[in-house]
Motif scaffolding. Structure first.
Motif, PDB file in Angstrom:
ATOM      1  N   ASN A 101      24.450  41.845  30.714  1.00  0.00           N
ATOM      2  CA  ASN A 101      24.730  40.416  30.635  1.00  0.00           C
ATOM      3  C   ASN A 101      24.913  39.909  29.208  1.00  0.00           C
ATOM      4  OD1 ASN A 101      24.661  40.134  33.420  1.00  0.00           O
ATOM      5  ND2 ASN A 101      22.451  39.796  33.448  1.00  0.00           N
ATOM      6  N   GLU A 102      24.342  40.592  28.230  1.00  0.00           N
ATOM      7  CA  GLU A 102      24.471  40.152  26.855  1.00  0.00           C
ATOM      8  C   GLU A 102      25.719  40.786  26.237  1.00  0.00           C
ATOM      9  OE1 GLU A 102      22.066  40.146  22.587  1.00  0.00           O
ATOM     10  OE2 GLU A 102      21.168  41.057  24.368  1.00  0.00           O
ATOM     11  N   LYS A 162      40.773  47.764  28.649  1.00  0.00           N
ATOM     12  CA  LYS A 162      39.771  47.087  29.472  1.00  0.00           C
ATOM     13  C   LYS A 162      40.386  46.759  30.838  1.00  0.00           C
ATOM     14  CE  LYS A 162      36.473  46.538  26.260  1.00  0.00           C
ATOM     15  NZ  LYS A 162      35.157  47.210  26.347  1.00  0.00           N
ATOM     16  N   ASP A 163      40.125  47.610  31.807  1.00  0.00           N
ATOM     17  CA  ASP A 163      40.590  47.331  33.166  1.00  0.00           C
ATOM     18  C   ASP A 163      39.918  46.046  33.652  1.00  0.00           C
ATOM     19  OD1 ASP A 163      42.000  50.003  34.496  1.00  0.00           O
ATOM     20  OD2 ASP A 163      40.723  50.436  32.761  1.00  0.00           O
ATOM     21  N   TRP A 164      40.743  45.084  34.064  1.00  0.00           N
ATOM     22  CA  TRP A 164      40.257  43.749  34.447  1.00  0.00           C
ATOM     23  C   TRP A 164      40.908  43.365  35.778  1.00  0.00           C
ATOM     24  CZ3 TRP A 164      41.911  38.607  31.718  1.00  0.00           C
ATOM     25  CH2 TRP A 164      41.019  37.576  32.059  1.00  0.00           C
ATOM     26  N   PRO A 165      40.442  43.934  36.885  1.00  0.00           N
ATOM     27  CA  PRO A 165      41.111  43.760  38.183  1.00  0.00           C
ATOM     28  C   PRO A 165      40.751  42.452  38.870  1.00  0.00           C
ATOM     29  CG  PRO A 165      39.249  45.232  38.425  1.00  0.00           C
ATOM     30  CD  PRO A 165      39.338  44.900  36.958  1.00  0.00           C
ATOM     31  N   ILE A 166      41.549  41.417  38.631  1.00  0.00           N
ATOM     32  CA  ILE A 166      41.205  40.084  39.122  1.00  0.00           C
ATOM     33  C   ILE A 166      42.261  39.457  40.027  1.00  0.00           C
ATOM     34  CG2 ILE A 166      39.712  39.569  37.148  1.00  0.00           C
ATOM     35  CD1 ILE A 166      42.050  37.961  35.937  1.00  0.00           C
ATOM     36  N   LEU A 167      43.419  40.076  40.162  1.00  0.00           N
ATOM     37  CA  LEU A 167      44.543  39.381  40.794  1.00  0.00           C
ATOM     38  C   LEU A 167      44.736  39.682  42.271  1.00  0.00           C
ATOM     39  CD1 LEU A 167      47.247  39.655  37.984  1.00  0.00           C
ATOM     40  CD2 LEU A 167      45.732  37.733  38.485  1.00  0.00           C
ATOM     41  N   HIS A 168      44.337  40.841  42.729  1.00  0.00           N
ATOM     42  CA  HIS A 168      44.688  41.266  44.086  1.00  0.00           C
ATOM     43  C   HIS A 168      43.701  42.348  44.515  1.00  0.00           C
ATOM     44  CE1 HIS A 168      47.137  43.172  47.282  1.00  0.00           C
ATOM     45  NE2 HIS A 168      47.753  41.997  47.359  1.00  0.00           N
ATOM     46  N   PRO A 169      43.417  42.486  45.813  1.00  0.00           N
ATOM     47  CA  PRO A 169      42.500  43.547  46.259  1.00  0.00           C
ATOM     48  C   PRO A 169      42.896  44.937  45.777  1.00  0.00           C
ATOM     49  CG  PRO A 169      42.857  41.992  48.037  1.00  0.00           C
ATOM     50  CD  PRO A 169      43.789  41.579  46.930  1.00  0.00           C
ATOM     51  N   ASN A 201      32.689  40.420  32.480  1.00  0.00           N
ATOM     52  CA  ASN A 201      31.779  39.568  31.717  1.00  0.00           C
ATOM     53  C   ASN A 201      32.321  39.286  30.320  1.00  0.00           C
ATOM     54  OD1 ASN A 201      29.978  39.469  33.841  1.00  0.00           O
ATOM     55  ND2 ASN A 201      28.609  41.040  33.022  1.00  0.00           N
ATOM     56  N   ILE A 202      32.898  40.303  29.706  1.00  0.00           N
ATOM     57  CA  ILE A 202      33.462  40.128  28.361  1.00  0.00           C
ATOM     58  C   ILE A 202      34.629  39.147  28.387  1.00  0.00           C
ATOM     59  CG2 ILE A 202      34.738  41.277  26.516  1.00  0.00           C
ATOM     60  CD1 ILE A 202      33.057  43.810  27.196  1.00  0.00           C
ATOM     61  N   ALA A 203      35.527  39.339  29.342  1.00  0.00           N
ATOM     62  CA  ALA A 203      36.683  38.447  29.444  1.00  0.00           C
ATOM     63  C   ALA A 203      36.245  37.001  29.625  1.00  0.00           C
ATOM     64  CB  ALA A 203      37.585  38.885  30.597  1.00  0.00           C
ATOM     65  N   ASP A 204      35.219  36.809  30.447  1.00  0.00           N
ATOM     66  CA  ASP A 204      34.692  35.468  30.659  1.00  0.00           C
ATOM     67  C   ASP A 204      34.049  34.927  29.389  1.00  0.00           C
ATOM     68  OD1 ASP A 204      33.923  33.232  32.510  1.00  0.00           O
ATOM     69  OD2 ASP A 204      31.902  33.905  31.983  1.00  0.00           O
TER      70      ASP A 204
END
Length: 215
Positions: A32-33, A90-97, A169-172
């Motif tokens: 989390n940090e 950085k794989d950031w899978p947020i758009l589609h299942p 978490n990093i992207a956020d």
């Protein structure tokens, strides 16, 4: 010659991928940090370019993002031509299942030294909402050992899930609003760039790094 991924392996992959973002919160307590080291030097994050480069670019992407795909080749071209850039994926899978399927395939292939071929193969699939079968076919054509990939995705399922969660978490934490996102040295770029755009921001980042910062 690599083996084809069987229907049974495919179904097991789909079932495992559904768990990637739902680990118990206790398992993520240490994630989390957000630290600079986690962003730029996570040992689990795949890297490319020059490992000793004087500039690091961190690339946040989704295998269903057309803009990420449009920026991928110019970025790789600039990194190769420059010769002194370290690239962190950085794989950031947020758009589609199926984005999660793609991330699992690429990160699973990392354990047999095939992350980059799979990453490039998945980025070369046109469009949004790419079907699972197309992702698996592209992975197979990238030269992976299918049986080893299946075994690695099973054995390292929790590690892959934690890495993706760290990336989320990093992207956020750094305020990315969507894909693609890049950290180019000290600069955050939350849009796709062409080759000239990458060349320009790389030059600006190097100039900024050489300028003493006031305390």
């Amino acid at each position: 010659m690599t083996d084809n991924i069987s229907r049974a392996q495919f179904l097991r992959l789909a079932a495992l991928s559904a768990t990637i973002l739902v680990l118990p919160s206790a398992a993520l307590a240490d994630e989390n940090e957000i630290t600079r080291n986690m962003i730029f030097n996570d040992p689990e994050s795949p890297t490319g370019g020059n490992p000793n480069g004087d500039l690091t670019i961190v690339d946040f992407f989704d295998y269903n993002c057309p803009y990420c795909k449009g920026a991928a080749k110019p970025l790789e071209k600039v990194v190769k031509a420059d010769g002194n850039i370290r690239l962190v994926y950085k794989d950031w899978p947020i758009l589609h299942p199926t984005s999660i399927i793609g991330a699992r395939l690429a990160l699973g292939a990392k354990y047999q030294g095939k992350y980059l071929p799979v990453h490039h193969a998945l980025m070369n699939i046109d469009g949004y909402g790419v079907e699972q079968e197309k992702m698996i076919e592209a992975t197979r054509n990238a030269g992976v050992d299918a049986a080893q990939l299946d075994a690695d995705m099973t054995a390292h399922a929790d590690d892959i899930a934690r890495l993706v969660k760290r990336n989320l978490n990093i992207a956020d934490a750094i305020g990315l609003q969507g894909t693609p996102g890049f950290l180019v040295g000290p600069f955050k770029v939350n849009q796709a760039l062409n080759e000239q755009g990458f060349v320009r921001v790389v030059a600006d980042a190097r100039a900024r790094q050489k300028t003493p910062q006031s305390k």
